[in-house]
Design a protein around this motif. Structure first.
Motif, PDB file in Angstrom:
ATOM      1  N   MET A  67       0.943  -1.201   0.011  1.00  0.00           N
ATOM      2  CA  MET A  67      -0.032  -0.051   0.083  1.00  0.00           C
ATOM      3  C   MET A  67       0.892   1.226  -0.122  1.00  0.00           C
ATOM      4  N   PHE A  68       0.693   2.056  -1.048  1.00  0.00           N
ATOM      5  CA  PHE A  68       1.444   3.267  -1.144  1.00  0.00           C
ATOM      6  C   PHE A  68       0.678   4.360  -0.377  1.00  0.00           C
ATOM      7  N   PRO A  69       1.062   5.361   0.052  1.00  0.00           N
ATOM      8  CA  PRO A  69       0.588   6.407   0.746  1.00  0.00           C
ATOM      9  C   PRO A  69      -0.554   7.271  -0.170  1.00  0.00           C
ATOM     10  N   GLY A  70       0.090   7.180  -1.374  1.00  0.00           N
ATOM     11  CA  GLY A  70      -0.800   7.872  -2.540  1.00  0.00           C
ATOM     12  C   GLY A  70      -1.802   7.111  -3.202  1.00  0.00           C
ATOM     13  N   VAL A  85      -4.042  16.080   3.716  1.00  0.00           N
ATOM     14  CA  VAL A  85      -3.141  15.122   3.108  1.00  0.00           C
ATOM     15  C   VAL A  85      -2.346  13.996   4.349  1.00  0.00           C
ATOM     16  N   PHE A  86      -1.881  14.945   5.478  1.00  0.00           N
ATOM     17  CA  PHE A  86      -1.350  14.168   6.534  1.00  0.00           C
ATOM     18  C   PHE A  86      -2.596  13.239   7.085  1.00  0.00           C
ATOM     19  N   ASN A  87      -3.758  13.512   7.357  1.00  0.00           N
ATOM     20  CA  ASN A  87      -4.966  12.847   7.797  1.00  0.00           C
ATOM     21  C   ASN A  87      -5.095  11.686   6.722  1.00  0.00           C
ATOM     22  N   SER A  88      -4.780  11.939   5.316  1.00  0.00           N
ATOM     23  CA  SER A  88      -5.082  10.891   4.431  1.00  0.00           C
ATOM     24  C   SER A  88      -3.883   9.723   4.618  1.00  0.00           C
ATOM     25  N   ASP A  89      -2.569  10.185   4.866  1.00  0.00           N
ATOM     26  CA  ASP A  89      -1.501   9.356   5.143  1.00  0.00           C
ATOM     27  C   ASP A  89      -1.622   8.518   6.007  1.00  0.00           C
ATOM     28  N   TYR A  90      -1.925   9.176   7.204  1.00  0.00           N
ATOM     29  CA  TYR A  90      -2.006   8.606   8.641  1.00  0.00           C
ATOM     30  C   TYR A  90      -3.265   7.545   8.290  1.00  0.00           C
ATOM     31  N   GLY A  91      -4.204   7.824   7.565  1.00  0.00           N
ATOM     32  CA  GLY A  91      -5.507   6.749   7.344  1.00  0.00           C
ATOM     33  C   GLY A  91      -4.916   5.641   6.720  1.00  0.00           C
ATOM     34  N   HIS A  92      -3.863   5.798   5.795  1.00  0.00           N
ATOM     35  CA  HIS A  92      -3.249   4.724   5.189  1.00  0.00           C
ATOM     36  C   HIS A  92      -2.421   3.672   6.016  1.00  0.00           C
ATOM     37  N   MET A  93      -1.934   4.293   6.760  1.00  0.00           N
ATOM     38  CA  MET A  93      -0.954   3.592   7.907  1.00  0.00           C
ATOM     39  C   MET A  93      -1.655   2.991   8.767  1.00  0.00           C
ATOM     40  N   LEU A  94      -3.035   3.446   9.164  1.00  0.00           N
ATOM     41  CA  LEU A  94      -3.865   2.695  10.226  1.00  0.00           C
ATOM     42  C   LEU A  94      -4.137   1.402   9.446  1.00  0.00           C
ATOM     43  N   LYS A  95      -4.340   1.309   8.050  1.00  0.00           N
ATOM     44  CA  LYS A  95      -4.989   0.010   7.533  1.00  0.00           C
ATOM     45  C   LYS A  95      -3.892  -0.985   7.196  1.00  0.00           C
ATOM     46  N   CYS A  96      -2.643  -0.696   7.592  1.00  0.00           N
ATOM     47  CA  CYS A  96      -1.521  -1.802   7.262  1.00  0.00           C
ATOM     48  C   CYS A  96      -0.938  -2.694   8.665  1.00  0.00           C
ATOM     49  N   ASP A  97      -0.415  -3.864   8.233  1.00  0.00           N
ATOM     50  CA  ASP A  97       0.031  -4.560   9.373  1.00  0.00           C
ATOM     51  C   ASP A  97       1.750  -4.556   9.389  1.00  0.00           C
ATOM     52  N   VAL A  98       2.385  -4.028   8.295  1.00  0.00           N
ATOM     53  CA  VAL A  98       3.724  -4.267   8.393  1.00  0.00           C
ATOM     54  C   VAL A  98       4.412  -2.832   7.660  1.00  0.00           C
ATOM     55  N   CYS A  99       5.506  -2.634   8.246  1.00  0.00           N
ATOM     56  CA  CYS A  99       6.158  -1.151   7.401  1.00  0.00           C
ATOM     57  C   CYS A  99       7.269  -1.711   6.814  1.00  0.00           C
ATOM     58  N   PHE A 100       7.472  -1.352   5.507  1.00  0.00           N
ATOM     59  CA  PHE A 100       8.758  -1.282   4.481  1.00  0.00           C
ATOM     60  C   PHE A 100       9.210  -0.113   4.492  1.00  0.00           C
ATOM     61  N   ALA A 101      10.492   0.428   5.029  1.00  0.00           N
ATOM     62  CA  ALA A 101      10.760   1.869   4.752  1.00  0.00           C
ATOM     63  C   ALA A 101      11.898   1.969   3.990  1.00  0.00           C
ATOM     64  N   GLN A 102      11.841   2.954   3.037  1.00  0.00           N
ATOM     65  CA  GLN A 102      13.095   3.118   2.202  1.00  0.00           C
ATOM     66  C   GLN A 102      14.156   3.922   2.875  1.00  0.00           C
ATOM     67  N   LEU A 103      15.319   3.639   3.095  1.00  0.00           N
ATOM     68  CA  LEU A 103      16.514   4.316   4.148  1.00  0.00           C
ATOM     69  C   LEU A 103      17.397   4.801   3.302  1.00  0.00           C
TER      70      LEU A 103
END
Lengths: 172, 186
Positions: free
Chosen positions: B45-48, B63-81
């Motif tokens: 799931m991409f924030p956009g 936009v913050f609320n939308s991104d945060y809403g996407h985060m709440l729907k996910c189980d795992v995080c993959f981060a580009q570091l």
């Protein structure tokens, strides 16, 4: 009871890290707060990965104990980007429902703080730099901006703002 | 497949924390990540993703609320570091990663740079065996590519290897609970 503050920033990497910490502790006391003490090992620059991870776990526990996180969001080893630990800790603090204050000397939006050329890219619908890399709309990345109260100035300005908010009842 | 917080076996939804939205190559990169996710039994799931935020008042807050809403729907995080505007990862990516770490969600990083902080090309001076950057901050020497707090995250050297790391962790849990491991698509 005094509100507890967690210090998020790169100070621990300075040669006089403990002295700087004491200065900040004194400022916290001055404005009626308690600055939480880092575990001693946080000041070690060389260590094994396993020990480093154990220290990080202790720091996360310390953050759980605090009421407020004061984050140093000045640029760090980059332009327009704060220290990696600070950004990570601000996300942690938001998840843990802590009040967050971020401070930086220049709070103009990223595009204005950028020293190079900028222009508007219609296809991307945003301001971009010479390499068509976009900018955040505010002084910090969106997630940091909208999860914290941004204070223009230094650590004392952030503490002062927290003290004002506490007095107004905004921190209870 | 993985075992979720309620004990149900299903495909995990992966939050793709990244800085791609600032780049013209965003669409193709995200498409590739989602294909790799699918190969390993994940839903990326991409924030956009989803409907764009409508222009208007408080646009960026929404936009913050939308991104945060996407985060709440996910189980795992993959981060580009990977480095972003210097020698540090993108702060928004780290913020999102920190949120998942603090709440105990499985979190993984992917990063193609040097293995240790000392190997990064940071301008430095040396004093008593310790290296300091041009602002006087010590460069940590801890067998790792990032500073102390990031040791809380497992980091792979590519997006696909992050998928492999997560797949191995989830398969271990599945086997321990008596399920078959996921068969990765060819």
């Amino acid at each position: 009871m005094k509100k507890k503050i967690y210090l998020s920033g790169p100070d621990r990497l300075l040669k006089n890290a403990k002295e700087v910490f004491e200065q900040k502790r004194a400022l916290c006391e001055k404005y009626g707060f308690e600055l939480l003490e880092y575990p001693e090992e946080v000041y070690k620059i060389k260590d094994t990965f396993e020990n480093s991870r154990a220290v990080a776990e202790k720091r996360m526990e310390l953050m759980k104990e605090c009421d407020i996180v004061i984050a140093d969001t000045r640029d760090f080893r980059s332009y327009l980007e704060p220290y990696s630990e600070v950004a990570l800790e601000m996300g942690m603090a938001y998840a843990l429902e802590k009040k967050i204050y971020s401070y930086m000397p220049d709070t103009r939006v990223c595009c204005e703080r950028y020293s190079g050329e900028t222009h508007y890219n219609e296809a991307m619908a945003q301001m971009v730099d010479e390499n068509d890399v976009g900018f955040e709309p505010g002084p910090l990345n969106l997630m940091l901006e909208f999860s914290s109260t941004i204070v223009k100035g230094d650590f004392e300005d952030a503490i002062k703002k927290a003290a004002e908010d506490l007095q107004k009842g905004d921190l209870n | 497949m993985f075992i979720d917080r309620e004990g149900k076996v299903r495909k995990p939804v992966i939050y793709l924390a990244d800085f791609e939205m600032f780049l013209p190559t965003c669409e193709e990169t995200v498409k590739y990540w989602k294909e790799v996710c699918d190969k390993y039994g994940f839903i990326g799931m991409f924030p956009g993703d989803g409907d764009p935020v409508e222009p208007g008042d408080n646009f960026w807050q929404r936009v913050f609320n939308s991104d945060y809403g996407h985060m709440l729907k996910c189980d795992v995080c993959f981060a580009q570091l990977d480095d972003w505007r210097g020698h540090e990862p993108d702060s928004g990516t780290l913020w999102e990663l920190g949120w998942y770490v603090a709440l105990g969600y499985p979190s993984y990083g992917f990063y193609g740079g040097p293995k240790t902080l000392l190997e990064r090309k940071i301008e430095r001076t040396e004093e008593d065996g310790v290296f300091y950057d041009s602002e006087g901050y010590a460069i940590e020497d801890k067998e790792y590519g990032f500073d102390n707090m990031l040791t809380l995250v497992k980091v792979a050297d590519s997006f696909e290897n992050a998928c492999k790391l997560a797949r191995a962790d989830f398969d271990k849990q599945l086997i321990e609970a008596g399920y078959e491991p996921y068969k990765v698509k060819e």
